[in-house]
Design a protein around this motif. Structure first.
Motif, PDB file in Angstrom:
ATOM      1  N   SER B 210      36.472  40.733   4.213  1.00 37.22           N
ATOM      2  CA  SER B 210      36.464  39.265   4.170  1.00 37.22           C
ATOM      3  C   SER B 210      37.819  38.713   4.630  1.00 37.22           C
ATOM      4  O   SER B 210      37.875  37.690   5.317  1.00 37.22           O
ATOM      5  N   GLU B 211      38.913  39.419   4.297  1.00 37.98           N
ATOM      6  CA  GLU B 211      40.227  38.986   4.796  1.00 37.98           C
ATOM      7  C   GLU B 211      40.296  39.096   6.316  1.00 37.98           C
ATOM      8  O   GLU B 211      40.800  38.204   6.996  1.00 37.98           O
ATOM      9  N   THR B 212      39.773  40.224   6.828  1.00 36.30           N
ATOM     10  CA  THR B 212      39.785  40.425   8.273  1.00 36.30           C
ATOM     11  C   THR B 212      38.941  39.356   8.973  1.00 36.30           C
ATOM     12  O   THR B 212      39.341  38.815  10.008  1.00 36.30           O
ATOM     13  N   GLY B 213      37.785  39.048   8.387  1.00 41.35           N
ATOM     14  CA  GLY B 213      36.913  38.024   8.968  1.00 41.35           C
ATOM     15  C   GLY B 213      37.582  36.662   9.025  1.00 41.35           C
ATOM     16  O   GLY B 213      37.374  35.886   9.964  1.00 41.35           O
ATOM     17  N   LEU B 214      38.400  36.382   8.025  1.00 44.17           N
ATOM     18  CA  LEU B 214      39.140  35.115   8.007  1.00 44.17           C
ATOM     19  C   LEU B 214      40.245  35.133   9.070  1.00 44.17           C
ATOM     20  O   LEU B 214      40.383  34.189   9.865  1.00 44.17           O
ATOM     21  N   ALA B 215      40.989  36.223   9.108  1.00 43.47           N
ATOM     22  CA  ALA B 215      42.104  36.327  10.065  1.00 43.47           C
ATOM     23  C   ALA B 215      41.599  36.225  11.503  1.00 43.47           C
ATOM     24  O   ALA B 215      42.264  35.659  12.367  1.00 43.47           O
ATOM     25  N   ARG B 216      40.408  36.745  11.743  1.00 44.49           N
ATOM     26  CA  ARG B 216      39.870  36.726  13.110  1.00 44.49           C
ATOM     27  C   ARG B 216      39.035  35.481  13.390  1.00 44.49           C
ATOM     28  O   ARG B 216      38.493  35.324  14.489  1.00 44.49           O
ATOM     29  N   GLY B 217      38.879  34.636  12.398  1.00 42.30           N
ATOM     30  CA  GLY B 217      38.186  33.361  12.599  1.00 42.30           C
ATOM     31  C   GLY B 217      36.670  33.428  12.619  1.00 42.30           C
ATOM     32  O   GLY B 217      36.014  32.431  12.906  1.00 42.30           O
ATOM     33  N   GLY B 218      36.102  34.582  12.298  1.00 38.44           N
ATOM     34  CA  GLY B 218      34.642  34.717  12.363  1.00 38.44           C
ATOM     35  C   GLY B 218      33.928  34.359  11.077  1.00 38.44           C
ATOM     36  O   GLY B 218      32.760  33.985  11.075  1.00 38.44           O
ATOM     37  N   ARG B 219      34.633  34.503   9.949  1.00 48.32           N
ATOM     38  CA  ARG B 219      34.058  34.099   8.645  1.00 48.32           C
ATOM     39  C   ARG B 219      35.152  33.338   7.916  1.00 48.32           C
ATOM     40  O   ARG B 219      35.995  33.933   7.254  1.00 48.32           O
ATOM     41  N   ARG B 220      35.112  32.041   8.019  1.00 44.72           N
ATOM     42  CA  ARG B 220      36.225  31.239   7.502  1.00 44.72           C
ATOM     43  C   ARG B 220      36.107  30.940   6.014  1.00 44.72           C
ATOM     44  O   ARG B 220      37.091  30.596   5.377  1.00 44.72           O
ATOM     45  N   LEU B 221      34.897  31.036   5.452  1.00 42.42           N
ATOM     46  CA  LEU B 221      34.730  30.645   4.045  1.00 42.42           C
ATOM     47  C   LEU B 221      34.651  31.825   3.070  1.00 42.42           C
ATOM     48  O   LEU B 221      34.976  31.679   1.901  1.00 42.42           O
ATOM     49  N   ALA B 222      34.209  32.970   3.563  1.00 39.38           N
ATOM     50  CA  ALA B 222      33.961  34.089   2.635  1.00 39.38           C
ATOM     51  C   ALA B 222      35.196  34.400   1.781  1.00 39.38           C
ATOM     52  O   ALA B 222      35.127  34.406   0.551  1.00 39.38           O
ATOM     53  N   HIS B 223      36.318  34.645   2.435  1.00 41.06           N
ATOM     54  CA  HIS B 223      37.495  35.055   1.665  1.00 41.06           C
ATOM     55  C   HIS B 223      38.013  33.943   0.748  1.00 41.06           C
ATOM     56  O   HIS B 223      38.293  34.200  -0.432  1.00 41.06           O
ATOM     57  N   PRO B 224      38.128  32.689   1.231  1.00 38.56           N
ATOM     58  CA  PRO B 224      38.565  31.620   0.310  1.00 38.56           C
ATOM     59  C   PRO B 224      37.645  31.462  -0.907  1.00 38.56           C
ATOM     60  O   PRO B 224      38.130  31.182  -2.010  1.00 38.56           O
ATOM     61  N   VAL B 225      36.351  31.641  -0.711  1.00 39.42           N
ATOM     62  CA  VAL B 225      35.425  31.510  -1.846  1.00 39.42           C
ATOM     63  C   VAL B 225      35.620  32.664  -2.834  1.00 39.42           C
ATOM     64  O   VAL B 225      35.661  32.453  -4.050  1.00 39.42           O
ATOM     65  N   VAL B 226      35.773  33.881  -2.313  1.00 41.33           N
ATOM     66  CA  VAL B 226      36.048  35.024  -3.196  1.00 41.33           C
ATOM     67  C   VAL B 226      37.306  34.733  -4.016  1.00 41.33           C
ATOM     68  O   VAL B 226      37.323  34.894  -5.246  1.00 41.33           O
ATOM     69  N   GLN B 227      38.349  34.268  -3.327  1.00 42.40           N
ATOM     70  CA  GLN B 227      39.622  34.003  -3.997  1.00 42.40           C
ATOM     71  C   GLN B 227      39.490  32.899  -5.051  1.00 42.40           C
ATOM     72  O   GLN B 227      40.075  32.983  -6.126  1.00 42.40           O
ATOM     73  N   ALA B 228      38.732  31.858  -4.708  1.00 40.50           N
ATOM     74  CA  ALA B 228      38.564  30.743  -5.648  1.00 40.50           C
ATOM     75  C   ALA B 228      37.836  31.192  -6.906  1.00 40.50           C
ATOM     76  O   ALA B 228      38.178  30.789  -8.022  1.00 40.50           O
ATOM     77  N   VAL B 229      36.828  32.033  -6.740  1.00 39.33           N
ATOM     78  CA  VAL B 229      36.089  32.529  -7.910  1.00 39.33           C
ATOM     79  C   VAL B 229      37.006  33.403  -8.760  1.00 39.33           C
ATOM     80  O   VAL B 229      37.056  33.267  -9.985  1.00 39.33           O
ATOM     81  N   VAL B 230      37.750  34.291  -8.110  1.00 36.86           N
ATOM     82  CA  VAL B 230      38.634  35.207  -8.843  1.00 36.86           C
ATOM     83  C   VAL B 230      39.711  34.425  -9.603  1.00 36.86           C
ATOM     84  O   VAL B 230      40.002  34.707 -10.765  1.00 36.86           O
ATOM     85  N   ALA B 231      40.285  33.419  -8.925  1.00 35.35           N
ATOM     86  CA  ALA B 231      41.413  32.696  -9.521  1.00 35.35           C
ATOM     87  C   ALA B 231      40.969  31.541 -10.410  1.00 35.35           C
ATOM     88  O   ALA B 231      41.784  30.950 -11.128  1.00 35.35           O
TER      89      ALA B 231
END
Lengths: 298, 238
Positions: B210-231
């Motif tokens: 999910s981090e890689t997908g964000l860095a490469r611009g292909g999945r912009r929401l997956a990682h932020p949503v994971v982080q928001a749930v965790v935090a």
């Protein structure tokens, strides 16, 4: 009786866990919706079809998720999958006593196909991370959409699966198989055939489901606690020994039943004399009968 | 690409991979190190038998060769669409394969996936996508469903899907799209053996897609949503 089948995901959560104990993460008020559905002119949901959070179950601190079958069949998209993964990661961080997954899904959401596929594989790995942390994962299946596709695989990555007779668990739904290979292969309108192929009773007899309950939220609630407690008494994580046992069980299944044309013949081969009567039995009668014949659970 | 051509390029130091009913298994030498190889060929559908055969090979490697790296060669049209497979619980067979790969990773085996021809949905999710990292050849066809079928089911006109696919990697098949979304770590061109050796050296057991997908611009929401749930924070916050 409070039907699990007919309840929404939110109603299930409210009735399944201790009253008022559920705390939702990234709730609908945050309006985190799918970034892809809008482009296709499809409706969005403020929870993207899944509710995640923590609660207590008969006092036990647990983490939980419930998929809403009423929104795109509970299918997994980018946000939906990320909410599941986030909850599973947080369950490890906060050392939950158990994770309870109320699954109802057709699998990957085709409107965001590639993102959904990757998301489901991330959910699989996160479930196994939870187990590796010593936290049991219990899956409940009793919604009208069943549990299919990638989520059917996720279900079998858990420590235990609880189903109602009405619940269905598999990979490809009957309509998909009928479309691909014709009505002679699988008549999706033959409801009796559909249920004895993927329904709760067949799954329980085969050993893919560890407990079968009536279509009642309270029955699911009690079963969830019972399975979470039972799972904590044995290794929660994957072990070579347990997977070798599962390998033997699945090999035996293929050898013993791989040539049978229908679940009725499989049940008969298990030694059930009146296999045709199985679908008509109520949960108690079925449990008494199944106890003598069902395959060992892995 | 057929598996023999692939194996020759991937393992120039030699291999003993055999094919039986589209199931590939054997061992090979990479930089002087022995690796276990499992996989499928000829775009075979993944039914209960071939899922179980792959799982058996993974378990055998874990039991008999602790720590030996595992290379998974992927070429499949997806799960087999038969009533018999459903009746026997194909999802359990596929989950079992996925769990065996996960066990190997946790037991210290590096696991590398390579899509060398086709990869579809159910057949991919419990093979290449369960590896530490999955790679692909440039012409690999990776998808959940072809666009015409997707158009039928989603009731969105195919022309619109084709148009959207140009800017959004989420819809269209192809290794490049999976690369942008983090599902594929890299696309291998040129010297396959050298890239496999590098991948085996780099493989790590943490899922960073999910981090890689964000860095490469292909999945912009997956990682932020994971982080928001965790935090426990608001996912809309910057």
């Amino acid at each position: 009786m409070n039907s699990y089948l007919e309840a929404s995901a939110r109603q299930r959560i409210a009735a399944l866990f201790d009253a008022g104990s559920f705390e939702e993460f990234v709730p609908p008020s945050q309006r985190v919706v799918s970034p892809h559905l809008g482009q296709l002119g499809a409706p969005v949901s403020f929870d993207d079809g899944v509710i995640v959070g923590r609660a207590t179950l008969h006092g036990m601190p647990v983490f939980a998720a419930a998929q809403e079958g009423g929104f795109m069949g509970g299918a997994v998209g980018e946000v939906h999958g990320a909410k599941l993964v986030g909850m599973l990661k947080r369950a490890i961080g906060e050392q939950a006593q158990a994770v309870i997954l109320l699954l109802e899904s057709g699998g990957v959401r085709l409107h965001e196909a590639n993102a959904g596929l990757i998301a489901v594989s991330e959910v699989m790995r996160a479930v196994l991370d939870v187990r590796a942390a010593g936290i049991p994962v219990v899956v409940l299946i009793g919604g009208s959409n069943g549990c299919f596709g990638g989520m059917g695989i996720v279900a079998r990555c858990a420590n235990a699966v609880v189903m109602s007779e009405e619940g269905r668990l598999g990979m490809s739904g009957p309509e998909v198989i009928e479309t691909a290979n014709g009505v002679e292969e699988f008549d999706s309108r033959d409801r009796a055939l559909v249920w004895r192929t993927t329904g709760g009773k067949h799954r329980y007899l085969l050993g893919d489901c560890q407990k079968i309950v009536a279509d009642d939220i309270v029955a699911f609630r009690n079963a969830a606690l019972e399975m979470a407690q039972a799972c904590r008494k044995q290794p929660v994580e994957l072990t070579l020994q347990a997977l070798e046992a599962e390998q033997r069980m699945l090999a035996h299944r293929l050898q013993a039943y791989g040539e049978q044309p229908d679940a009725l013949q499989i049940w008969h081969s298990m030694g059930i004399p009146d296999a045709a009567a199985v679908p008509m039995l109520d949960t108690d009668e079925f449990n008494r009968l199944a106890a003598q014949h069902r395959q060992g659970a892995a | 690409m057929d598996w023999k051509t692939l194996a020759a390029q991937l393992f120039p130091q030699g291999h003993d991979i055999v094919e039986k009913d589209c199931f590939l298994s054997g061992s090979a030498s990479v930089d002087g190190q022995t690796v276990a190889v499992i996989g499928t060929a000829e775009h075979t559908p993944i039914g209960v038998e071939i899922a179980l055969a792959q799982a058996q090979a993974v378990l055998k490697t874990v039991r008999e060769h602790p720590g030996r790296p595992i290379v998974i060669l992927v070429d499949t049209q997806g799960q087999r669409l038969r009533r018999r497979d459903e009746m026997l619980g194909i999802n359990s067979y596929m989950a079992h394969l996925g769990k065996c790969i996960d066990l190997a990773r946790r037991a210290g085996h590096k696991v590398i996936g390579l899509v060398y021809d086709q990869a579809l949905s159910g057949g991919f999710i419990t093979s290449g996508l369960m590896a530490d990292a999955c790679y692909a050849l440039p012409d690999a066809a990776i998808r959940v469903m072809a666009l015409p079928a997707m158009a039928r089911i989603t009731k969105v006109p195919e022309e619109k899907l084709v148009e959207l696919a140009k800017s959004n990697p989420v819809f269209a098949p192809g290794a490049e799209n999976y690369l942008r979304m983090g599902g594929v770590e890299a696309i291998w061109r040129g010297d396959l053996a050298a890239q496999l050796a590098q991948a085996l050296a780099a493989g790590e057991p943490v899922d960073r897609r999910s981090e890689t997908g964000l860095a490469r611009g292909g999945r912009r929401l997956a990682h932020p949503v994971v982080q928001a749930v965790v935090a426990g924070t608001d996912a809309r916050a910057p």
